[in-house]
Design an enzyme around this catalytic site. Sequence first.
Site, PDB file in Angstrom:
ATOM      1  CE  LYS A 167      -1.517  -3.116   6.174  1.00 52.69           C
ATOM      2  NZ  LYS A 167      -1.477  -3.828   4.883  1.00 52.69           N
ATOM      3  CG  ASP A 194       3.537  -0.075   2.425  1.00 52.86           C
ATOM      4  OD1 ASP A 194       3.290  -0.061   1.196  1.00 52.86           O
ATOM      5  OD2 ASP A 194       3.456  -1.110   3.114  1.00 52.86           O
ATOM      6  NE  ARG A 206      -0.934   3.951  -0.547  1.00 54.89           N
ATOM      7  CZ  ARG A 206      -0.623   2.917   0.223  1.00 54.89           C
ATOM      8  NH1 ARG A 206       0.596   2.402   0.203  1.00 54.89           N
ATOM      9  NH2 ARG A 206      -1.540   2.383   1.008  1.00 54.89           N
ATOM     10  NE  ARG A 255       0.609   1.643   4.306  1.00 56.00           N
ATOM     11  CZ  ARG A 255       0.645   1.058   5.506  1.00 56.00           C
ATOM     12  NH1 ARG A 255       0.686   1.786   6.597  1.00 56.00           N
ATOM     13  NH2 ARG A 255       0.649  -0.265   5.620  1.00 56.00           N
TER      14      ARG A 255
HETATM   15  C1  S3P Z   1       3.436  -6.180   1.748  1.00 63.58           C
HETATM   16  C2  S3P Z   1       4.287  -5.893   0.731  1.00 63.58           C
HETATM   17  C3  S3P Z   1       4.335  -4.590   0.049  1.00 63.58           C
HETATM   18  C4  S3P Z   1       3.539  -3.521   0.763  1.00 63.58           C
HETATM   19  C5  S3P Z   1       2.256  -4.017   1.297  1.00 63.58           C
HETATM   20  C6  S3P Z   1       2.465  -5.192   2.243  1.00 63.58           C
HETATM   21  C7  S3P Z   1       3.523  -7.509   2.380  1.00 63.58           C
HETATM   22  O1  S3P Z   1       3.874  -4.742  -1.264  1.00 63.58           O
HETATM   23  O2  S3P Z   1       3.329  -2.403  -0.074  1.00 63.58           O
HETATM   24  O3  S3P Z   1       1.597  -2.966   2.010  1.00 63.58           O
HETATM   25  O4  S3P Z   1       2.993  -7.699   3.494  1.00 63.58           O
HETATM   26  O5  S3P Z   1       4.133  -8.409   1.776  1.00 63.58           O
HETATM   27  P1  S3P Z   1       4.806  -5.381  -2.421  1.00 63.58           P
HETATM   28  O6  S3P Z   1       4.277  -6.728  -2.724  1.00 63.58           O
HETATM   29  O7  S3P Z   1       4.674  -4.447  -3.539  1.00 63.58           O
HETATM   30  O8  S3P Z   1       6.204  -5.489  -1.878  1.00 63.58           O
END
Ligand code: S3P
Length: 429
Positions: A22, A316, A347, A389
């Site tokens: 993703k 995550d 969460r 999730r």
């Molecule tokens: C993501 C960074 C993460 C993650 C999110 C996707 C990204 O968050 O939890 O699902 O694609 O940059 P953070 O900004 O807290 O690192």
Amino acid sequence: MDRVEIKGTPVFKGDIVPPPDKSISHRAVIFSSLAEGRGVVSNFLRAKDTESTMNAFRSLGVDIVDEGERLIINGRGLYGLREPHDVIDCGNSGTTIRLISGVLSGSPFFSVLTGDESLRSRPMARVIKPLTMMGAAISARDENRYPPLAIKGGMLRPMTYEMPMASAQVKSSVLLAGLYAGGKTVIKEPARSRDHTERMLPAFGADLAVDGLTVSIKGGGRLTPVDVIVPGDFSSAAFFIVASLIVAQSEIYIRNVCMNPTRTGLLDVLRSMGAKIVVENSREVSGEPVSDLYCSGRCDLKAVDIGGDIVPSLIDEFPILCVAAALADGVTTIRGAEELRVKESDRISAIASELRKMGVVIEEFPDGLSIKGSEALIPAEVRSHGDHRIAMSMAVAGLAADGVTVVNGASAVDISFPGFFDLIRELSS
Ligand code: S3P
């Protein structure tokens, strides 16, 4: 489909390929849109979150041709985006709203970003503050804290910024704004968050350097398109790894998994709990390490204490880790994970309240939880809290319960993993 029944199973077997990553899919669309010319993205994730990013760039004037197998993106260059006619709806996607804020801060027009109920309650001051320091005019709801965000972009100045939290979304947002600032923008993190932006942006020609926890980028250049092949998502594979560790007769191959070390903290934790996970056929795809994984047979998992710098590398995966901990011998403690409170749901409280319904003894802390492991889980009626999730974690927990577990709000899985429940059913029959 919003209410799905999961039957406890003694068998979990198969050979699978997880959905495309993703985070990498979002970035491939964003960077290709900002490059000058035609780029190709193969194995792009088809899910609601990444659709939000694709639609956002279409509304900014980017021509994205969906050929099914791949996306053809006719990038308009850093200064080729046009003012959107309407509000941009980022859906449930924090990555979309935060990364695009960086781009729009440097784009000389007016735009408004919003999202669903969950996204509209997620903190945006973490991007508004640094982007404003660079010269963007941004205002937002509730004293500049929550979406909708209204952005009037323009000339940006470079800066040095120390982030108060480890966040790849904040880091990437500032780096994207840095592309528009004349000079060197420097950003420092307290601990390393995922580094997909740092790996991918230089391939598009950005002048970016990494030195420990500091990343710098020089603005004033241009991006040239490159073809991106998106590898499989470790965060999606994680549900199948844990399922294989808690179901008696399990044997799972998971192919084409992105093994970027800023993402695979869960593997280290599961191994320290006693899990055996084989990693083979390691290779590189579009600048990311990729492997195939093999796991078999229920493991005698032991409880662990988790905290400190490893936290961002499994941020995550905490909901599914809590499921493993619920079936481990002893009390697992997670601390330093307060960021979990501001994800797609809170969460910490979501996983605690749902696992309690299955008989698990859990204590909540402001920055984590402690989970007392037990031999078996009790089947129950649980809910997703609108969080993909949490839905998938509770479904996996249901596999290890003796009876039928009902997951309400199950369609939340479409955010990152459409087809999740069909796959679970296929492997457990
Ligand atoms: C993501 C960074 C993460 C993650 C999110 C996707 C990204 O968050 O939890 O699902 O694609 O940059 P953070 O900004 O807290 O690192």
